[in-house]
Scaffold this motif. Structure first.
Motif, short mmCIF file in Angstrom:
data_model
loop_
_atom_site.label_atom_id
_atom_site.label_comp_id
_atom_site.label_asym_id
_atom_site.label_seq_id
_atom_site.Cartn_x
_atom_site.Cartn_y
_atom_site.Cartn_z
N PHE A 150 -2.08 13.75 4.45
CA PHE A 150 -0.94 13.45 3.58
C PHE A 150 -0.74 11.95 3.40
CE2 PHE A 150 0.09 17.87 3.49
CZ PHE A 150 0.94 18.03 2.40
N LYS A 151 -1.02 11.18 4.45
CA LYS A 151 -0.88 9.72 4.33
C LYS A 151 -1.83 9.18 3.27
CE LYS A 151 0.14 7.09 7.91
NZ LYS A 151 0.03 6.33 9.18
N VAL A 152 -3.09 9.64 3.30
CA VAL A 152 -4.11 9.14 2.37
C VAL A 152 -3.97 9.77 0.98
CG1 VAL A 152 -6.60 9.03 1.93
CG2 VAL A 152 -5.72 8.63 4.24
N ASN A 153 -3.76 11.07 0.93
CA ASN A 153 -3.77 11.79 -0.35
C ASN A 153 -2.43 11.83 -1.06
OD1 ASN A 153 -6.46 12.30 0.08
ND2 ASN A 153 -6.18 14.40 0.80
N HIS A 154 -1.37 11.53 -0.34
CA HIS A 154 -0.03 11.57 -0.94
C HIS A 154 0.62 10.18 -0.93
CE1 HIS A 154 4.48 12.76 -0.30
NE2 HIS A 154 4.27 12.30 -1.52
N LEU A 155 0.90 9.65 0.27
CA LEU A 155 1.67 8.41 0.37
C LEU A 155 0.92 7.20 -0.19
CD1 LEU A 155 3.30 8.92 3.90
CD2 LEU A 155 4.27 9.41 1.63
N ALA A 156 -0.39 7.11 0.06
CA ALA A 156 -1.17 5.99 -0.48
C ALA A 156 -1.24 6.08 -2.01
CB ALA A 156 -2.57 5.98 0.12
N VAL A 157 -1.36 7.28 -2.52
CA VAL A 157 -1.39 7.49 -3.98
C VAL A 157 -0.05 7.07 -4.59
CG1 VAL A 157 -1.63 9.20 -5.83
CG2 VAL A 157 -3.09 9.34 -3.81
N GLU A 158 1.03 7.45 -3.92
CA GLU A 158 2.37 7.07 -4.38
C GLU A 158 2.50 5.56 -4.47
OE1 GLU A 158 6.62 8.89 -3.21
OE2 GLU A 158 5.63 7.86 -1.55
N LEU A 159 2.01 4.86 -3.44
CA LEU A 159 2.09 3.40 -3.41
C LEU A 159 1.24 2.78 -4.52
CD1 LEU A 159 2.04 1.25 -0.19
CD2 LEU A 159 0.75 0.54 -2.20
N ILE A 160 0.02 3.30 -4.69
CA ILE A 160 -0.89 2.78 -5.73
C ILE A 160 -0.29 2.98 -7.12
CG2 ILE A 160 -3.13 3.18 -6.86
CD1 ILE A 160 -4.24 3.76 -4.00
N ALA A 161 0.30 4.16 -7.35
CA ALA A 161 0.92 4.45 -8.66
C ALA A 161 2.10 3.52 -8.92
CB ALA A 161 1.38 5.90 -8.70
#
Length: 281
Positions: free
Chosen positions: A77-88
């Motif tokens: 979830f950190k890589v596939n969710h939270l990191a994606v959220e930050l990048i977006a």
């Protein structure tokens, strides 16, 4: 000169993009591996994005160990969710275009017709849950993102089904492959080209898109095609998913409907066997 950041640079898709990059010298390409873009540490990721300051982000990096994700939920979830959220969020705040790669595993496999972008999502494993959470966060933080759902990715690079089958067919006289999971493979080189075509397209049209090669097959039929093109003598048997239990459940039917991406971005998508042949050349 526009700067394109590719996360997950050493993965299958990132590697195929690095093959194509020299043909597109109008861009400055930054291929970032795990040391340059740290998807599992959000504070470091934030500062890394500021330093690179890309105009375009191809987010190919992900936690993709489907079975391992069942016991490493927080990391997935950190890589596939939270990191994606930050990048977006970064892309939105810095007016950067974002193409984020997602998966057919956001579906439960209960369909019997090719799934379009409006089909109901209902992941049945942790990996799929984490990728769906990433999609939702991506579009919430940056509605101008392009998300591409893809399936059964393979390439000359990295570890994948095609390379595993080739190795096993050389080592063994007989192998068994599941015959009740239906979808379509994606040659990473084709998807890489499609991503560049989208960036090159005169108009940016955000949203979720599906992309895989054409064709509706099972993993067993895929293995048979690999056997045929590779000239192997190994006998391939078809078995049910219940005969080959894995920690993570797989959708039994996840064929993607590609009409939207073909119509909007004028893409020509090759048949799976035509693309598979390219890997054997």
């Amino acid at each position: 000169m526009k700067k394109i950041l590719v996360t997950g640079a050493t993965g299958q898709l990132g590697s195929e993009l690095s093959v194509l990059a020299p043909l597109y010298t109008q861009y400055e390409w930054v291929f970032a591996d795990r040391t340059q873009i740290t998807l599992d540490n959000l504070e470091i990721l934030q500062s890394q994005l500021k330093v690179i300051h890309p105009d375009v982000i191809f987010n190919c990096g992900a936690y993709t160990a489907v079975d391992k994700a069942e016991s490493e939920k927080d990391l997935a979830f950190k890589v596939n969710h939270l990191a994606v959220e930050l990048i977006a969020k970064y892309a939105k705040e810095n007016n950067a275009k974002l193409i984020h790669i997602s998966t057919d595993y956001v579906f439960d496999g209960a369909s019997s017709i090719a799934l379009n972008e409006e089909a109901e999502t209902n992941p049945i494993n942790v990996y799929g849950e984490s990728k769906l959470a990433g999609e939702i966060a991506c579009l919430k933080e940056n509605p101008e993102s392009v998300i591409i759902r893809t399936s059964w990715v393979y390439s000359k690079f990295g570890n994948n089904f095609v390379k595993t089958m080739q190795r096993l067919m050389q080592e063994r006289d007989e192998i068994n492959v599941v015959n009740d999971q239906i979808g379509s493979p994606t040659y990473a080189a084709d998807l890489a080209q499609a991503m560049i075509d989208i960036i090159e397209f005169p108009k940016w049209i955000s949203g979720i898109y599906n992309y895989s090669n054409e064709g509706e097959i099972s993993w067993y039929e895929f293995a048979e095609s690999i056997k045929e093109l590779g000239g192997h003598n190994c006998k391939v048997g078809g078995i049910s998913s219940s005969s080959y239990p894995t920690p993570a459940k797989r959708p039994s039917y996840s064929l993607l409907n590609k009409e939207k991406i073909k119509a909007i971005y004028n893409l020509n998508i090759p048949d799976y066997k035509k693309s598979l042949k390219k890997m054997f050349v």
